[in-house]
Structures are given as structure tokens and as C-alpha cells.
Motif scaffolding. Sequence first.
Motif: not given
Length: 241
Positions: A158, A160, A163, A187, A227, A239
Motif C-alpha cells: 500500500t 503510504s 506517497d 489502500s 519504510d 508503494d
Amino acid sequence: MKGLMFRVLFLGLLISFSSNLYSQYLLTPAANKSLITKEKKSASNLVLPFFEDFSDYSLTLNSNLWEKSNVFINSDYSYNSISVGVATFDCLDSQGLLYSHANTSGFSADTLTSKSIRLDSVFSPSAKKLSIGDSIILSFTFQPGGGYGPLWESLGATPSLKDSLILQFYDSYNEEWNTVWSTMGMSLDSIYFYDSIFYRFVTVPILDTNYLSKDFRFRFRNYASLDANPSFAYVGNSDHW
């Protein structure tokens, strides 16, 4: 010419540019991303209609329509897609490696840029100069990666909240790219929660005469972030759109 349309579908991406045309852009897995370096014979100065559905399963971009790109073309990295093929945006380069400038705060990752399009005129069924009143529209659907539970196991990571996925138009008169649409990370199941479908449909009208040139181009870009922890999302691909 009322109702002139150019469509792009981001499940990956479905794209068409012309009178009531449809096209599509689709998501794909990153495993064989190096295959996208292969290209078909190229052409320049496209004319309407413009159509793309990434449906030939060649895992390569059609270089008649697109500049070279690190997006991954495939037919299986989306859920309940309305298109045959998809183009996946992620954090990997053409060799399947993380971009060298990848970081945790945010960076530009994949870009998909069209070849130059004659948006000044149409030539079929007869030649006609285009104007803003011709209702020229870029339309597309997009689908983010990620989600929860077995249904989403193969749909990637997913994006974030920090992003984003953006669409830009090229202003050839001022020689600059302008962002005309964007979305933050989300998501896939959050889209279903609100809309009861697995993608979102977007239309972007062309309202600036500076885009009505013989050298019009559009491009999609994703901005990603790694991350902060040494998890799979940090050391591997992440991503996805």
C-alpha cells in the motif's frame, strides 16, 4: 468537435485520446520488470485518436505511443480490472532494483510519458482545428496496491499517505510540466469501503489553450517513500499503483 475524449485507465493504466475513445493502464508484478526494456518500432507526432490498453501481453511498452519508462506492463497485477493489461508504478528501476535515490522521506520513482500528440487539430474524418470548446478530456482509472486479508495477498504494498500519484500536462509554449491531478497514497480496500468498487475513475478536462499544440504530452509519476524499519517494504519493492 464536442465530446472529444482521451482516456487513461490506471489499473495500471487505460488510455485513449480521441472522440469517445477508451484506453487503459494496469498494475503488474515487479518480478520480470527488466523485460520492459524491449520496445517496438517508434513513431512521433501522434494524431487523435489515441488509444492504449496494454493488452498485447508482450510485457513491453509500445514505443509508438510512449517514451522509454521503468513502469512494468502486465496482465495480472490488479484486482477486478476493467482493462486487459496494466502498468505498475513502484520503487524499482528497469533492472528490478530499488532506485539509487530511494529514501524514507520521499522521492520520484516511475514515470510514464506519452509521445508528442497533435492536440492542435484532428484529421479524421476531416481536418479541423481544435479549441477548448471541443471538450477534450483525459479520463482514466487508478488502483493502489495493498489491502488486508487473503483477497489482497498478491496486490503488492500500500502507498503510504505521504506517497502520491500525479498526472502532468506539458505546456510546449512555456516548456514546462504542470500538475493537473494528484492523489495521496491509500489502500485498495479503502476505495472499496467508500465506493463499493475496486478502482476510481477520473476525468481531467483540458481547459488551457497552451495545451492545444502539436507537441502536447502527458505523463504519470509516482512519488514513494521507504519504510523507516528494516521490513520487507524497506528492503524490497513497495508503494504500488
